[in-house]
Design a protein around this motif. Structure first.
Motif, PDB file in Angstrom:
ATOM      1  N   ARG A  86       6.166   6.473 -24.218  1.00 44.13           N
ATOM      2  CA  ARG A  86       5.370   7.350 -24.059  1.00 44.13           C
ATOM      3  C   ARG A  86       5.209   7.161 -26.291  1.00 44.13           C
ATOM      4  NH1 ARG A  86       2.028  11.280 -24.255  1.00 44.13           N
ATOM      5  NH2 ARG A  86       2.993  13.898 -25.071  1.00 44.13           N
ATOM      6  N   ALA A  87       6.484   6.367 -26.892  1.00 44.98           N
ATOM      7  CA  ALA A  87       6.676   6.835 -27.780  1.00 44.98           C
ATOM      8  C   ALA A  87       5.164   6.069 -29.098  1.00 44.98           C
ATOM      9  CB  ALA A  87       7.882   5.872 -28.402  1.00 44.98           C
ATOM     10  N   SER A  88       5.057   5.882 -28.822  1.00 47.71           N
ATOM     11  CA  SER A  88       3.487   5.104 -28.895  1.00 47.71           C
ATOM     12  C   SER A  88       2.701   5.539 -29.825  1.00 47.71           C
ATOM     13  CB  SER A  88       2.660   3.879 -28.315  1.00 47.71           C
ATOM     14  OG  SER A  88       1.850   3.456 -28.935  1.00 47.71           O
ATOM     15  N   ALA A  89       2.224   5.288 -30.477  1.00 43.18           N
ATOM     16  CA  ALA A  89       1.312   5.891 -32.349  1.00 43.18           C
ATOM     17  C   ALA A  89       0.405   5.979 -31.493  1.00 43.18           C
ATOM     18  CB  ALA A  89       1.484   4.936 -33.239  1.00 43.18           C
ATOM     19  N   ARG A  90      -0.032   5.209 -29.890  1.00 47.59           N
ATOM     20  CA  ARG A  90      -1.157   5.713 -29.483  1.00 47.59           C
ATOM     21  C   ARG A  90      -1.336   7.008 -28.957  1.00 47.59           C
ATOM     22  NH1 ARG A  90      -5.624   3.366 -27.585  1.00 47.59           N
ATOM     23  NH2 ARG A  90      -6.604   3.591 -25.581  1.00 47.59           N
ATOM     24  N   GLU A  91      -0.867   8.082 -28.804  1.00 50.72           N
ATOM     25  CA  GLU A  91      -0.447   9.161 -28.342  1.00 50.72           C
ATOM     26  C   GLU A  91      -1.265   9.811 -29.088  1.00 50.72           C
ATOM     27  OE1 GLU A  91       0.913  13.123 -28.572  1.00 50.72           O
ATOM     28  OE2 GLU A  91       1.386  12.218 -30.373  1.00 50.72           O
ATOM     29  N   THR A  92      -0.969   9.325 -30.787  1.00 48.58           N
ATOM     30  CA  THR A  92      -1.973  10.013 -31.587  1.00 48.58           C
ATOM     31  C   THR A  92      -3.721  10.477 -30.848  1.00 48.58           C
ATOM     32  OG1 THR A  92      -2.169   8.315 -32.827  1.00 48.58           O
ATOM     33  CG2 THR A  92      -0.955  10.019 -33.544  1.00 48.58           C
ATOM     34  N   ILE A  93      -3.836   9.617 -30.362  1.00 49.90           N
ATOM     35  CA  ILE A  93      -5.754   9.619 -29.909  1.00 49.90           C
ATOM     36  C   ILE A  93      -5.516  11.414 -28.890  1.00 49.90           C
ATOM     37  CG2 ILE A  93      -6.967   9.105 -27.367  1.00 49.90           C
ATOM     38  CD1 ILE A  93      -5.982   6.165 -27.887  1.00 49.90           C
ATOM     39  N   GLY A 137       0.568  11.023 -22.145  1.00 54.98           N
ATOM     40  CA  GLY A 137      -0.428   9.493 -21.149  1.00 54.98           C
ATOM     41  C   GLY A 137       1.015   8.679 -21.936  1.00 54.98           C
ATOM     42  N   GLU A 138       0.844   7.674 -21.805  1.00 50.35           N
ATOM     43  CA  GLU A 138       1.519   6.448 -22.202  1.00 50.35           C
ATOM     44  C   GLU A 138       0.757   5.475 -22.976  1.00 50.35           C
ATOM     45  OE1 GLU A 138       2.395   7.045 -19.406  1.00 50.35           O
ATOM     46  OE2 GLU A 138       4.032   8.773 -20.224  1.00 50.35           O
ATOM     47  N   SER A 139       1.616   4.638 -23.746  1.00 49.57           N
ATOM     48  CA  SER A 139       1.005   2.995 -24.430  1.00 49.57           C
ATOM     49  C   SER A 139       0.486   2.463 -23.750  1.00 49.57           C
ATOM     50  CB  SER A 139       1.680   2.978 -25.226  1.00 49.57           C
ATOM     51  OG  SER A 139       0.743   1.108 -25.629  1.00 49.57           O
ATOM     52  N   HIS A 140       0.621   1.912 -22.190  1.00 50.16           N
ATOM     53  CA  HIS A 140       0.251   1.385 -21.346  1.00 50.16           C
ATOM     54  C   HIS A 140       0.525   1.377 -19.811  1.00 50.16           C
ATOM     55  CE1 HIS A 140       0.523  -2.712 -23.671  1.00 50.16           C
ATOM     56  NE2 HIS A 140       1.050  -1.763 -24.315  1.00 50.16           N
ATOM     57  N   GLY A 141       0.805   3.157 -19.925  1.00 47.23           N
ATOM     58  CA  GLY A 141      -0.020   3.802 -19.015  1.00 47.23           C
ATOM     59  C   GLY A 141      -1.656   3.511 -18.271  1.00 47.23           C
ATOM     60  N   LYS A 142      -2.209   5.018 -17.592  1.00 51.21           N
ATOM     61  CA  LYS A 142      -3.585   4.586 -17.162  1.00 51.21           C
ATOM     62  C   LYS A 142      -4.590   5.045 -18.815  1.00 51.21           C
ATOM     63  CE  LYS A 142      -2.987   5.347 -12.254  1.00 51.21           C
ATOM     64  NZ  LYS A 142      -3.580   5.966 -11.604  1.00 51.21           N
ATOM     65  N   GLY A 143      -3.501   5.717 -19.297  1.00 49.75           N
ATOM     66  CA  GLY A 143      -4.671   6.394 -20.371  1.00 49.75           C
ATOM     67  C   GLY A 143      -3.674   7.514 -20.874  1.00 49.75           C
ATOM     68  N   ILE A 144      -4.106   8.449 -22.895  1.00 44.80           N
ATOM     69  CA  ILE A 144      -3.972   9.030 -22.856  1.00 44.80           C
ATOM     70  C   ILE A 144      -4.959  10.371 -22.871  1.00 44.80           C
ATOM     71  CG2 ILE A 144      -3.225   9.731 -25.485  1.00 44.80           C
ATOM     72  CD1 ILE A 144      -1.258   7.451 -24.574  1.00 44.80           C
ATOM     73  N   ALA A 187       9.231  -8.944 -22.767  1.00 43.60           N
ATOM     74  CA  ALA A 187      10.936  -9.347 -23.476  1.00 43.60           C
ATOM     75  C   ALA A 187      11.491  -7.935 -23.927  1.00 43.60           C
ATOM     76  CB  ALA A 187      10.178 -10.312 -24.415  1.00 43.60           C
ATOM     77  N   LEU A 188      11.104  -6.831 -24.074  1.00 37.24           N
ATOM     78  CA  LEU A 188      10.643  -5.492 -24.545  1.00 37.24           C
ATOM     79  C   LEU A 188      11.747  -5.216 -23.781  1.00 37.24           C
ATOM     80  CD1 LEU A 188       8.644  -4.509 -27.342  1.00 37.24           C
ATOM     81  CD2 LEU A 188      10.478  -6.127 -27.688  1.00 37.24           C
ATOM     82  N   LYS A 189      11.708  -4.803 -22.386  1.00 38.63           N
ATOM     83  CA  LYS A 189      12.864  -3.932 -21.516  1.00 38.63           C
ATOM     84  C   LYS A 189      13.981  -4.365 -21.727  1.00 38.63           C
ATOM     85  CE  LYS A 189      12.761  -4.452 -16.699  1.00 38.63           C
ATOM     86  NZ  LYS A 189      12.038  -5.111 -15.052  1.00 38.63           N
ATOM     87  N   GLU A 190      14.826  -5.193 -22.102  1.00 36.23           N
ATOM     88  CA  GLU A 190      16.246  -5.391 -22.187  1.00 36.23           C
ATOM     89  C   GLU A 190      16.495  -5.645 -24.198  1.00 36.23           C
ATOM     90  OE1 GLU A 190      17.701  -4.925 -19.647  1.00 36.23           O
ATOM     91  OE2 GLU A 190      16.747  -5.225 -18.230  1.00 36.23           O
ATOM     92  N   VAL A 191      15.649  -5.837 -25.097  1.00 39.20           N
ATOM     93  CA  VAL A 191      16.010  -5.402 -26.046  1.00 39.20           C
ATOM     94  C   VAL A 191      15.497  -4.416 -26.625  1.00 39.20           C
ATOM     95  CG1 VAL A 191      15.402  -6.885 -28.129  1.00 39.20           C
ATOM     96  CG2 VAL A 191      15.827  -8.007 -26.143  1.00 39.20           C
ATOM     97  N   TYR A 192      16.671  -3.694 -27.684  1.00 43.88           N
ATOM     98  CA  TYR A 192      16.170  -2.571 -28.889  1.00 43.88           C
ATOM     99  C   TYR A 192      15.690  -2.373 -30.178  1.00 43.88           C
ATOM    100  CZ  TYR A 192      19.259  -0.325 -24.868  1.00 43.88           C
ATOM    101  OH  TYR A 192      19.734   0.153 -24.408  1.00 43.88           O
ATOM    102  N   ARG A 193      14.869  -2.500 -29.685  1.00 36.78           N
ATOM    103  CA  ARG A 193      13.829  -2.530 -31.430  1.00 36.78           C
ATOM    104  C   ARG A 193      13.960  -1.987 -32.662  1.00 36.78           C
ATOM    105  NH1 ARG A 193       7.641  -1.806 -30.178  1.00 36.78           N
ATOM    106  NH2 ARG A 193       8.994  -0.358 -28.935  1.00 36.78           N
ATOM    107  N   PRO A 194      14.760  -2.897 -33.967  1.00 40.27           N
ATOM    108  CA  PRO A 194      15.028  -1.913 -34.967  1.00 40.27           C
ATOM    109  C   PRO A 194      14.027  -0.498 -35.358  1.00 40.27           C
ATOM    110  CG  PRO A 194      15.535  -4.382 -35.739  1.00 40.27           C
ATOM    111  CD  PRO A 194      14.384  -3.994 -33.577  1.00 40.27           C
ATOM    112  N   SER A 195      14.249  -0.251 -35.236  1.00 38.08           N
ATOM    113  CA  SER A 195      14.000   1.525 -36.462  1.00 38.08           C
ATOM    114  C   SER A 195      12.636   2.035 -34.987  1.00 38.08           C
ATOM    115  CB  SER A 195      13.137   1.179 -37.608  1.00 38.08           C
ATOM    116  OG  SER A 195      14.600   0.912 -37.867  1.00 38.08           O
ATOM    117  N   HIS A 196      12.473   1.135 -33.959  1.00 34.17           N
ATOM    118  CA  HIS A 196      11.778   2.143 -33.210  1.00 34.17           C
ATOM    119  C   HIS A 196      12.645   2.958 -32.205  1.00 34.17           C
ATOM    120  CE1 HIS A 196       7.587  -0.141 -32.896  1.00 34.17           C
ATOM    121  NE2 HIS A 196       8.328  -1.076 -33.349  1.00 34.17           N
ATOM    122  N   ALA A 197      12.226   3.566 -31.636  1.00 33.43           N
ATOM    123  CA  ALA A 197      12.657   4.694 -30.121  1.00 33.43           C
ATOM    124  C   ALA A 197      13.295   4.054 -28.868  1.00 33.43           C
ATOM    125  CB  ALA A 197      11.315   5.910 -29.534  1.00 33.43           C
ATOM    126  N   ASP A 198      12.941   2.794 -29.117  1.00 30.22           N
ATOM    127  CA  ASP A 198      13.634   2.370 -27.332  1.00 30.22           C
ATOM    128  C   ASP A 198      15.105   2.486 -27.518  1.00 30.22           C
ATOM    129  OD1 ASP A 198      11.407   0.981 -27.753  1.00 30.22           O
ATOM    130  OD2 ASP A 198      12.469  -1.128 -28.635  1.00 30.22           O
TER     131      ASP A 198
END
Lengths: 358, 358, 358, 358
Positions: free
Chosen positions: C124-131, C15-22, C96-107
């Motif tokens: 998938r790298a979202s901490a929402r996975e910890t659900i 599951g992903e943060s903004h997909g159907k669910g975890i 806005a993040l589609k084309e930009v790499y956030r610092p210290s993230h997994a992008d």
């Protein structure tokens, strides 16, 4: 994956036919099992070449040296390392194979996959690797013996000569009374004659080994991908030259309808049993307490002492005539290997089953 | 172990016949594969009940819902979760089974192993679980297609009616032209007639599925315990009702000697090939670039609509007559399942092979 | 590997943060455990966002739906599938993040590794996975409860504010009495104030979670690569933002000599115990019956609501200011995640230990 | 699990301190790697006892004998078996330990877990087991060298004496210039003096090893449970006496806020890099191309040559004074072990990453 077998009880095998030796590590073996060294060696002797005139004249001693995991005669729960040193290799026999791919051997596929190969005696692809299985299997049998689980395999077919009746019609204890390892002495003689005939021609012949497991408790097997029959099939089909696996009624059951093949339950003095055993002791992937039985077909050994066409490493057509010392039929020596893979599988599944309920 | 299949590409399956649905997670699937949803659904349709008069009248829709791992129409490399919701269950059909063990089903072994079971429609032991395999297999096929690997299975035997020639004698594209999935239309009609006859009697019949893999590169297979044939055997024998597996010449090869069965190499315009293919495309556990082919035997479905003896949960002898909607022969619907397990195995082994050399 | 955790008890997450669910699949879970749905949901509520003003204003419901493996309120031994449907995503926040790499993230690392990524909310790298971990861990806790094993984690440090004494000096039951989950109410207030200060600045802060396991039987742990501390370390270091793990005396023990740090055995009324517990309840990789305790450091959340320099997908330098709803400190919500990973590990190792002796 | 480490490249270890030897099997190692025997032996020499006055006077030769998997000087892709024969044991030193549990050793936990133990020199729990890791790690380094990945560990703290600056401030090549393996010669002398002081007292001291990995490609790591830091933590925490693991800023990072700790991306001549490296070269569980660095804390050796209280096998309080030859500080000899576990992990993850995209 690769060179390890099993989940809890895991055998890792190493070694080549003409390297220093064939060894292995048996990990996850239960602590406290008394290790009967004579039994382990006796099992190796059942596999060793030169044990009768039916097999290759290579007279390999195949003595196992244990390297770890045993203390004061018992397993400690630590990994059991072991090795059988190679002693009687005649590597020069194989120099001719450096540049030639033997038909139906692993020479060509190894070369493409790895970009290199130890061509001496088949190297890692040699059936000598099964020494590691027999040692691991012997240890597994020692643990299974404590649990009342007994495994017996025997030669049930060589070429077209076969036992005509079900295993229940024979005294399986007779299997070890003749060099073919067939429980019917008359059939054994016919089989032996066929093998000798092949040996004289420099040709080879295949056959079938049947294996019977008695005393297996109800409940072994992981019911979806890890069905007991799937694990047994994987173990058996990983043996060199194995071409087919069937359990219970197998291919023969195709002649029956569902109503004919179902194993009806009945209460046998408080124990639920089945009148028939078309299921081969496994239902839904789980042992049901009846005998487990299965059959494994082995192709004829690929090494024939006759001239054959092939290609060399440059892709140039050539001919090849094998030298060296080879079996005309592997069945008799494969019997303990089949038992070994069954024993490793059963012990592994027995221990896994212990985690099913708290 | 348990409910996962594969090493790198690993399918984990969940769900029961009469629970919320059957689902799975496909992990380790390569990133960037375009997911053709219509193809996945078409594969499920090949497995679904009610697709012809030969199969159960249950008309399950079996539409797959993907839950993760796909973005902008492509796999992301993250696990692909999916579920097929159950919709058409008639659980009341199974109330009678709560206390009774159906012959040759998993009811009794599950009860002993787990101390409990979902008795509705076989629960986890239902062949409905194979939905997860077909979805996973469909995804694997999409990846294999990019690699030029093509998998085709078909019904080659029903009861005693069988294709008499090798697979190379038939146009395998015709397999999907009839509901039996047999590439020989005349034989297909005979098979269909036999199945209809069984259906009318409330009885069932088994058979054989043959599977052919074309375009497999040289080098797939881990040569000792992970031989390609061992992996295929494990996958096939994990399918409900599978009783036997053979590849290449299999049991039939027992009639031949080594010199007759060896596959001689030759240089075919720069490519090393074999004239014959007794080996079934695998030598030393490693694919050799020839067609891989194998056969899987399936027993008759255990559920017959006839009265049978059995025992109940108290061990008391009783009788049972199944109700519900069942297949008289699973072969036609098992064809895509065999293909699915082959596809999962091949993709897994393809990726493993990538780690062989730096 | 990949998205599965554990050997016998194995959690596969998807599951992903903004997909159907975890969701996840918990396989190998023992049969017959009563599933307390309220408890599972309560554990999820401890992890959920919006539970106090300290955490993100996202008010996600995070209700778990079980898909399989539970029947009549008990686990059946079949895989337990589950999903928490995503409901409150505001994916547009992430365009806005589609084309930009956030610092210290997994992008950036995901993009290079997979050649693609679901950029919405970290995918998938979202901490929402910890659900998935918290649900799996809640089930594991239900089994451990039957075994008398109790796991309690709490926040012991936020930024530079920390509990100055050992865990034995505090009433751990107080941890859940405040939103920081610190068992010392006075320190908890200081920590809360620091977190609120960070929140106002749009900045973030890290800290330490301490976990204590009581009632663990002697003997859990596989003594070489599978040491209990190695398994716990792997589980903890797999949690998003975890940067360090120490057990027993950990780094602090460097101040002591061997003679000062050894835990002397004594006979405590027939039970062999240690006076001190520098070892953290584990000796030679195996639990010794004393409390197991360890500490996990978490870095500050990488998402700060301040303008930062970075590069875009074309490698061009740019700036980025995060929007969306984020935690200024993950520690309070990470407490149940630490407990969940500990519970999964302990149950797995408990079951493995059952295979040690026949 | 148990005695194997790794997924694709898998080291299986066996052997006891006073048994025949310490050995292992390295499976899944790529084919075609030239095996530099001198290098492997040199790595073993870095671990061996008696290499300086700082370590135990046991002067073990520790020469490795390879048993398989190497042909014509190169790896063949088959499992590499090896053994280092034990030669210099003085098992009689340990007779006194048969009935006594040494404090903070594995004697008691092994006895309870397995019901038996090889008490000579710690048996399987001896740090001598790490020989297998150093051999496996040396082979892994040979493969990594071809990939441009270089691993360097060094002693950064002994007791309270530590390097005050980041690793980047030191010339790491100097680490091997002194017996402490500390890259700052002045600090090394202080550390050596402290170790000698401990040795004279019969006491022991712990410390920290820092490890730096340069040249790691972007993309190694499985982003959920198999994060690169989780794998490294498991590997390191599986080493005898390891008590803590931290990577990147680790515990130290708790002083910083998110805006201070983030590693800002920039375009460095076409290559995306970060100005700072608080992340320790790993983001989202995946290597980002910057240096990977981590620190491992080791407790003081439990064996002190001073009288200690303890209990015997009957639970009776007694005292114990160790004899035998022991290290006052394991740090210098643990440096190659840390490197070995890092090398095995990196090579495994490198090969896994090859399966990410078709």
């Amino acid at each position: 994956m690769f060179n390890s077998y099993g989940n809890i009880v895991r055998l890792t095998s190493f070694g080549e036919s003409h390297g220093k030796g064939i060894g292995g590590v048996l990990d996850g073996f239960p602590a406290g099992i008394r290790i009967d060294m004579d039994f382990v060696q006796a099992e190796l002797n059942r596999r060793r070449p030169g044990q009768s005139q039916l097999s290759t004249p290579r007279n390999e001693e195949d003595a196992v040296e244990f390297l770890s995991g045993i203390f004061d005669g018992r397993s400690t729960g630590s990994p059991i390392g072991f090795i059988v040193w190679n002693k009687n290799q005649q590597s020069a026999d194989y120099d001719a194979l450096k540049e030639v791919y033997r038909p139906s051997h692993a020479d060509y596929t190894y070369q493409v996959k790895y970009g290199t190969r130890d061509y001496r005696g088949g190297g890692r692809a040699s059936a000598r690797e099964t020494i590691a299985r027999v040692v691991g299997g012997a240890l597994a049998k020692l643990a299974l013996r404590q649990l009342g689980i007994r495994i017996t395999a025997f030669t049930s077919q060589v070429g077209a000569i076969k036992l005509e009746q079900e295993y229940t019609a024979y005294n399986l204890n007779l299997a070890e009374s003749n060099p073919v390892r067939c429980p019917d002495p008359a059939t054994a003689e016919e089989m032996a004659a066929l093998i000798m005939q092949m040996k004289e021609k420099g040709d080879t012949i295949g056959g079938v080994i049947t294996c019977v497991i008695k005393g297996c408790p109800i409940g072994l097997g992981q019911p979806v991908f890890g069905k007991l029959q799937a694990a047994l099939a994987a173990g058996m089909m990983s043996i060199n030259a194995a071409k087919a696996f069937e359990y219970g009624d197998g291919f023969k059951g195709l002649k029956l309808t569902g109503s004919e093949q179902n194993d009806v339950f009945y209460n046998n003095g408080g124990r639920i049993e089945t009148h028939t055993n078309h299921s081969g002791g496994i239902q839904g992937g789980i042992s049901n307490g009846q005998d487990i039985y299965f059959r494994v077909a082995f192709k004829p050994v690929a090494t024939v002492l006759m001239e054959q066409h092939t290609v060399n490493a440059d892709g140039i057509d050539t001919t090849l005539k094998a030298r060296g010392r080879h079996d005309a039929c592997v069945l008799p020596r494969a019997v303990p290997i089949v038992e070994a893979m069954a024993a490793l599988t059963l012990l592994d599944y027995y221990l896994i089953d212990r985690t099913t309920q708290l």
